[in-house]
Design a protein around this motif. Structure first.
Motif, PDB file in Angstrom:
ATOM      1  N   LYS A 121       0.831  -1.207   0.000  1.00 33.17           N
ATOM      2  CA  LYS A 121       0.000   0.000   0.000  1.00 33.17           C
ATOM      3  C   LYS A 121       0.868   1.260   0.000  1.00 33.17           C
ATOM      4  O   LYS A 121       0.619   2.195  -0.766  1.00 33.17           O
ATOM      5  N   LEU A 122       1.893   1.276   0.825  1.00 37.75           N
ATOM      6  CA  LEU A 122       2.797   2.422   0.891  1.00 37.75           C
ATOM      7  C   LEU A 122       3.536   2.596  -0.438  1.00 37.75           C
ATOM      8  O   LEU A 122       3.703   3.713  -0.924  1.00 37.75           O
ATOM      9  N   GLN A 123       3.938   1.497  -1.008  1.00 37.55           N
ATOM     10  CA  GLN A 123       4.631   1.547  -2.296  1.00 37.55           C
ATOM     11  C   GLN A 123       3.707   2.104  -3.377  1.00 37.55           C
ATOM     12  O   GLN A 123       4.126   2.932  -4.188  1.00 37.55           O
ATOM     13  N   ALA A 124       2.453   1.676  -3.397  1.00 36.37           N
ATOM     14  CA  ALA A 124       1.490   2.178  -4.380  1.00 36.37           C
ATOM     15  C   ALA A 124       1.227   3.670  -4.176  1.00 36.37           C
ATOM     16  O   ALA A 124       1.122   4.421  -5.155  1.00 36.37           O
ATOM     17  N   GLU A 125       1.133   4.092  -2.920  1.00 34.00           N
ATOM     18  CA  GLU A 125       0.949   5.513  -2.635  1.00 34.00           C
ATOM     19  C   GLU A 125       2.140   6.315  -3.154  1.00 34.00           C
ATOM     20  O   GLU A 125       1.979   7.410  -3.697  1.00 34.00           O
ATOM     21  N   GLY A 126       3.329   5.775  -2.967  1.00 31.30           N
ATOM     22  CA  GLY A 126       4.531   6.448  -3.450  1.00 31.30           C
ATOM     23  C   GLY A 126       4.534   6.600  -4.952  1.00 31.30           C
ATOM     24  O   GLY A 126       4.858   7.659  -5.483  1.00 31.30           O
ATOM     25  N   LYS A 127       4.155   5.551  -5.642  1.00 30.53           N
ATOM     26  CA  LYS A 127       4.105   5.618  -7.111  1.00 30.53           C
ATOM     27  C   LYS A 127       3.057   6.626  -7.559  1.00 30.53           C
ATOM     28  O   LYS A 127       3.276   7.378  -8.511  1.00 30.53           O
ATOM     29  N   ALA A 128       1.915   6.656  -6.878  1.00 30.35           N
ATOM     30  CA  ALA A 128       0.867   7.616  -7.225  1.00 30.35           C
ATOM     31  C   ALA A 128       1.334   9.046  -6.978  1.00 30.35           C
ATOM     32  O   ALA A 128       1.066   9.941  -7.792  1.00 30.35           O
ATOM     33  N   ASP A 129       2.045   9.268  -5.875  1.00 32.54           N
ATOM     34  CA  ASP A 129       2.571  10.604  -5.581  1.00 32.54           C
ATOM     35  C   ASP A 129       3.581  11.039  -6.638  1.00 32.54           C
ATOM     36  O   ASP A 129       3.609  12.207  -7.038  1.00 32.54           O
ATOM     37  N   LYS A 130       4.417  10.110  -7.076  1.00 36.53           N
ATOM     38  CA  LYS A 130       5.405  10.443  -8.107  1.00 36.53           C
ATOM     39  C   LYS A 130       4.712  10.862  -9.402  1.00 36.53           C
ATOM     40  O   LYS A 130       5.104  11.849 -10.027  1.00 36.53           O
ATOM     41  N   VAL A 131       3.687  10.141  -9.792  1.00 32.75           N
ATOM     42  CA  VAL A 131       2.959  10.481 -11.021  1.00 32.75           C
ATOM     43  C   VAL A 131       2.264  11.831 -10.873  1.00 32.75           C
ATOM     44  O   VAL A 131       2.328  12.667 -11.773  1.00 32.75           O
ATOM     45  N   ALA A 132       1.614  12.044  -9.722  1.00 33.65           N
ATOM     46  CA  ALA A 132       0.937  13.319  -9.487  1.00 33.65           C
ATOM     47  C   ALA A 132       1.941  14.474  -9.506  1.00 33.65           C
ATOM     48  O   ALA A 132       1.644  15.552 -10.032  1.00 33.65           O
ATOM     49  N   GLY A 133       3.111  14.240  -8.960  1.00 31.79           N
ATOM     50  CA  GLY A 133       4.155  15.266  -8.971  1.00 31.79           C
ATOM     51  C   GLY A 133       4.634  15.585 -10.373  1.00 31.79           C
ATOM     52  O   GLY A 133       4.860  16.745 -10.717  1.00 31.79           O
ATOM     53  N   LYS A 134       4.761  14.563 -11.196  1.00 30.65           N
ATOM     54  CA  LYS A 134       5.176  14.785 -12.587  1.00 30.65           C
ATOM     55  C   LYS A 134       4.138  15.604 -13.333  1.00 30.65           C
ATOM     56  O   LYS A 134       4.482  16.512 -14.101  1.00 30.65           O
ATOM     57  N   VAL A 135       2.872  15.284 -13.122  1.00 32.68           N
ATOM     58  CA  VAL A 135       1.793  16.030 -13.780  1.00 32.68           C
ATOM     59  C   VAL A 135       1.791  17.478 -13.315  1.00 32.68           C
ATOM     60  O   VAL A 135       1.677  18.402 -14.133  1.00 32.68           O
ATOM     61  N   GLN A 136       1.916  17.698 -12.011  1.00 36.27           N
ATOM     62  CA  GLN A 136       1.918  19.053 -11.471  1.00 36.27           C
ATOM     63  C   GLN A 136       3.125  19.836 -11.983  1.00 36.27           C
ATOM     64  O   GLN A 136       3.004  21.016 -12.327  1.00 36.27           O
ATOM     65  N   ASN A 137       4.266  19.173 -12.065  1.00 36.99           N
ATOM     66  CA  ASN A 137       5.473  19.811 -12.580  1.00 36.99           C
ATOM     67  C   ASN A 137       5.279  20.209 -14.043  1.00 36.99           C
ATOM     68  O   ASN A 137       5.658  21.302 -14.458  1.00 36.99           O
ATOM     69  N   ALA A 138       4.669  19.330 -14.829  1.00 36.14           N
ATOM     70  CA  ALA A 138       4.414  19.622 -16.239  1.00 36.14           C
ATOM     71  C   ALA A 138       3.445  20.794 -16.389  1.00 36.14           C
ATOM     72  O   ALA A 138       3.617  21.650 -17.264  1.00 36.14           O
ATOM     73  N   ALA A 139       2.432  20.848 -15.534  1.00 41.36           N
ATOM     74  CA  ALA A 139       1.481  21.962 -15.579  1.00 41.36           C
ATOM     75  C   ALA A 139       2.194  23.279 -15.265  1.00 41.36           C
ATOM     76  O   ALA A 139       1.932  24.301 -15.908  1.00 41.36           O
ATOM     77  N   GLY A 140       3.076  23.248 -14.304  1.00 43.52           N
ATOM     78  CA  GLY A 140       3.851  24.446 -13.983  1.00 43.52           C
ATOM     79  C   GLY A 140       4.743  24.864 -15.137  1.00 43.52           C
ATOM     80  O   GLY A 140       4.909  26.055 -15.411  1.00 43.52           O
ATOM     81  N   GLY A 141       5.316  23.883 -15.815  1.00 43.74           N
ATOM     82  CA  GLY A 141       6.147  24.186 -16.980  1.00 43.74           C
ATOM     83  C   GLY A 141       5.340  24.830 -18.093  1.00 43.74           C
ATOM     84  O   GLY A 141       5.812  25.748 -18.771  1.00 43.74           O
ATOM     85  N   ALA A 142       4.114  24.354 -18.274  1.00 41.41           N
ATOM     86  CA  ALA A 142       3.242  24.939 -19.295  1.00 41.41           C
ATOM     87  C   ALA A 142       2.895  26.386 -18.937  1.00 41.41           C
ATOM     88  O   ALA A 142       2.885  27.269 -19.805  1.00 41.41           O
ATOM     89  N   LYS A 143       2.630  26.629 -17.658  1.00 43.14           N
ATOM     90  CA  LYS A 143       2.334  27.994 -17.216  1.00 43.14           C
ATOM     91  C   LYS A 143       3.534  28.910 -17.459  1.00 43.14           C
ATOM     92  O   LYS A 143       3.378  30.049 -17.901  1.00 43.14           O
ATOM     93  N   ASP A 144       4.724  28.390 -17.166  1.00 42.40           N
ATOM     94  CA  ASP A 144       5.937  29.177 -17.409  1.00 42.40           C
ATOM     95  C   ASP A 144       6.080  29.508 -18.887  1.00 42.40           C
ATOM     96  O   ASP A 144       6.442  30.629 -19.252  1.00 42.40           O
TER      97      ASP A 144
END
Length: 60
Positions: free
Chosen positions: A29-52
């Motif tokens: 469960k912790l491992q799955a949460e970690g993978k989900a957080d990594k994906v969410a972080g990548k998406v958020q980072n990409a959105a920030g890059g688009a805004k920039d």
């Protein structure tokens, strides 16, 4: 640099730690949460890059 890029990078790092901790302890469960957080972080980072990119284009 957009705040979403910073928050996304932090979320990716948190996810990597959770993923590694889950692997070490055998906690799927912790491992799955970690993978989900990594994906969410990548998406958020990409959105920030688009805004920039939009801000940069608007400044020209």
């Amino acid at each position: 640099m957009d705040k979403d890029r910073i928050a996304g990078a932090a979320k990716q790092a948190k996810g990597a730690i959770k993923d590694a901790a889950g692997k070490l302890t055998g906690d799927a469960k912790l491992q799955a949460e970690g993978k989900a957080d990594k994906v969410a972080g990548k998406v958020q980072n990409a959105a920030g890059g688009a805004k920039d990119a939009v801000r940069k284009a608007a400044d020209k």
